[in-house]
Scaffold this active site. Structure first.
Site, mmCIF file in Angstrom:
data_model
loop_
_atom_site.group_PDB
_atom_site.id
_atom_site.type_symbol
_atom_site.label_atom_id
_atom_site.label_comp_id
_atom_site.label_asym_id
_atom_site.label_seq_id
_atom_site.Cartn_x
_atom_site.Cartn_y
_atom_site.Cartn_z
ATOM 1 N N THR A 1 38.190 47.417 56.179
ATOM 2 C CA THR A 1 37.153 48.319 56.699
ATOM 3 C C THR A 1 37.518 48.870 58.071
ATOM 4 O O THR A 1 36.873 49.798 58.551
ATOM 5 C CB THR A 1 35.787 47.604 56.768
ATOM 6 O OG1 THR A 1 35.974 46.332 57.358
ATOM 7 C CG2 THR A 1 35.181 47.443 55.402
ATOM 8 N N ASP B 1 39.706 32.493 53.426
ATOM 9 C CA ASP B 1 39.930 33.936 53.626
ATOM 10 C C ASP B 1 41.286 34.147 54.298
ATOM 11 O O ASP B 1 41.366 34.446 55.483
ATOM 12 C CB ASP B 1 38.776 34.469 54.501
ATOM 13 C CG ASP B 1 38.888 35.954 54.802
ATOM 14 O OD1 ASP B 1 39.601 36.668 54.077
ATOM 15 O OD2 ASP B 1 38.245 36.396 55.781
ATOM 16 N N LYS C 1 33.069 30.186 55.396
ATOM 17 C CA LYS C 1 34.335 30.912 55.288
ATOM 18 C C LYS C 1 35.286 30.460 56.386
ATOM 19 O O LYS C 1 34.919 30.452 57.563
ATOM 20 C CB LYS C 1 34.093 32.424 55.406
ATOM 21 C CG LYS C 1 35.373 33.252 55.325
ATOM 22 C CD LYS C 1 35.072 34.739 55.238
ATOM 23 C CE LYS C 1 34.959 35.422 56.571
ATOM 24 N NZ LYS C 1 36.222 35.551 57.301
ATOM 25 N N ARG D 1 28.516 36.074 63.310
ATOM 26 C CA ARG D 1 27.809 35.948 64.591
ATOM 27 C C ARG D 1 26.282 35.979 64.522
ATOM 28 O O ARG D 1 25.653 35.252 65.303
ATOM 29 C CB ARG D 1 28.355 37.004 65.563
ATOM 30 C CG ARG D 1 29.776 36.690 65.985
ATOM 31 C CD ARG D 1 30.503 37.892 66.538
ATOM 32 N NE ARG D 1 30.738 38.882 65.490
ATOM 33 C CZ ARG D 1 31.354 40.043 65.678
ATOM 34 N NH1 ARG D 1 31.791 40.368 66.879
ATOM 35 N NH2 ARG D 1 31.539 40.883 64.684
ATOM 36 N N ASP E 1 52.175 39.137 49.328
ATOM 37 C CA ASP E 1 53.610 38.820 49.365
ATOM 38 C C ASP E 1 54.144 39.059 47.954
ATOM 39 O O ASP E 1 53.429 39.600 47.105
ATOM 40 C CB ASP E 1 53.782 37.347 49.807
ATOM 41 C CG ASP E 1 55.098 37.108 50.560
ATOM 42 O OD1 ASP E 1 56.142 37.577 50.056
ATOM 43 O OD2 ASP E 1 55.069 36.454 51.610
ATOM 44 N N LYS F 1 43.762 36.134 52.726
ATOM 45 C CA LYS F 1 44.246 37.481 52.341
ATOM 46 C C LYS F 1 45.746 37.483 52.064
ATOM 47 O O LYS F 1 46.511 38.204 52.710
ATOM 48 C CB LYS F 1 43.917 38.509 53.424
ATOM 49 C CG LYS F 1 42.437 38.646 53.758
ATOM 50 C CD LYS F 1 42.206 39.764 54.782
ATOM 51 C CE LYS F 1 40.751 39.960 55.122
ATOM 52 N NZ LYS F 1 40.136 38.888 55.910
HETATM 53 O O1 C5P Z 1 30.384 38.030 62.925
HETATM 54 P P1 C5P Z 1 30.401 38.923 61.720
HETATM 55 O O2 C5P Z 1 29.170 38.801 60.864
HETATM 56 O O3 C5P Z 1 30.743 40.354 62.065
HETATM 57 O O4 C5P Z 1 31.626 38.327 60.858
HETATM 58 C C1 C5P Z 1 32.062 38.950 59.689
HETATM 59 C C2 C5P Z 1 33.187 38.175 59.098
HETATM 60 O O5 C5P Z 1 33.681 38.899 57.960
HETATM 61 C C3 C5P Z 1 34.397 37.975 59.997
HETATM 62 O O6 C5P Z 1 34.991 36.705 59.638
HETATM 63 C C4 C5P Z 1 35.320 39.105 59.642
HETATM 64 O O7 C5P Z 1 36.668 38.809 59.863
HETATM 65 C C5 C5P Z 1 35.042 39.245 58.152
HETATM 66 N N1 C5P Z 1 35.337 40.556 57.581
HETATM 67 C C6 C5P Z 1 34.777 41.722 58.055
HETATM 68 N N2 C5P Z 1 35.076 42.919 57.471
HETATM 69 C C7 C5P Z 1 35.912 42.954 56.442
HETATM 70 C C8 C5P Z 1 36.474 41.782 55.950
HETATM 71 C C9 C5P Z 1 36.161 40.590 56.546
HETATM 72 O O8 C5P Z 1 33.986 41.696 59.001
HETATM 73 N N3 C5P Z 1 36.152 44.094 55.865
#
Ligand code: C5P
Length: 238
Positions: A126, A63, A36, A217, A68, A65
């Site tokens: 979220t 991603d 992503k 992560r 517009d 998003k």
């Molecule tokens: O590091 P981690 O597993 O928390 O990363 C989650 C990824 O998903 C990040 O790129 C974050 O921006 C994305 N994301 C999220 N919650 C959302 C939408 C996207 O954590 N509701």
């Protein structure tokens, strides 16, 4: 469950530059995962990085998003499709006309020979709770808003939504099989929660109906990212 033609894990390349992202990608196998690219990396490294990842065989979820007016979003979606991405997204709150225009742009790009990416919608971020929704004039609970926007996206022809794994069962029931549910906030049972508040294990997310798991992560910061990826693969394989 593990299908080499359809990897379920999407590794979030949340890096600030192309070099750091490429170092991680060099350790990953496109048969085991997709990747992503979000706003930070895309702004820093641009379309060239996306095209490079596609050329290396990775399914790329772009991603960005989009949100517009319909004409602008449709043109942006067409430009993204031409990069060869596998999936991209828009905000459902941009409305029915905007989402329909995005779908039509991808359909006409496909008719012109471009591979059609999956188009999914963000329902409610979220990071937003009930009082944040009230601030912008949205009534009801976040779950009600998520359901309403997911059904609007499905009616507009989109292929799925990004949602919390905790909403996956609700949306699977309401939207049926075949509507793609893409879930971030995934943590292995012994993983560090970090800034994610509503987390689920990979296995529980799949059991709840998630089709694709966005994981950042826990994989990218692991001492051995490949071993962690393989471990999660085993966990979700039946
Ligand atoms: O590091 P981690 O597993 O928390 O990363 C989650 C990824 O998903 C990040 O790129 C974050 O921006 C994305 N994301 C999220 N919650 C959302 C939408 C996207 O954590 N509701």
């Amino acid at each position: 469950m593990t299908d080499l033609n359809d990897p379920k894990i999407i590794v979030a390349l949340d890096f600030s530059d192309a070099r750091a992202a490429q170092e991680m990608v060099a350790r990953l196998d496109p048969a085991l995962c997709r990747v992503k690219v979000g706003k930070e990396l895309f702004t820093a490294a641009g379309p060239a990085l996306v095209e490079n990842l596609v050329t290396r065989g990775f399914g790329v979820f772009l991603d960005l998003k989009f949100h517009d007016i319909p004409n602008t979003v449709a043109s942006a979606c067409k430009a993204a499709a031409q990069l060869g991405v596998w999936m991209m997204n828009v905000h459902a709150s941009g409305g029915r006309a905007m989402m329909q225009a995005a779908c039509e742009a991808l359909n006409s790009a496909q008719a012109g020979g471009t591979r059609r990416p999956k188009l999914i919608a963000v329902t409610v971020l979220t990071s937003m709770g009930q009082s944040d929704l009230a601030d912008i004039g949205m009534q009801g609970s976040p779950a009600e808003a998520v359901l309403r926007l997911a059904q609007l996206a499905q009616g507009a022809g989109l292929d799925g939504v990004v949602c919390s794994a905790q909403e996956a069962a609700l949306l699977r029931g309401a939207c049926g099989a075949g509507f793609n549910l893409v879930t971030p906030g995934i943590r292995p049972a012994d993983g560090v929660q970090g800034d994610q508040k509503r987390v689920m294990t990979p296995r529980a997310a799949v059991d709840a109906g998630a089709d694709y798991l966005v994981i950042g992560r826990p994989i990218t910061q692991a001492a051995d990212p490949v071993a962690m990826l393989q471990r999660i693969q085993r966990e979700i394989a039946v």
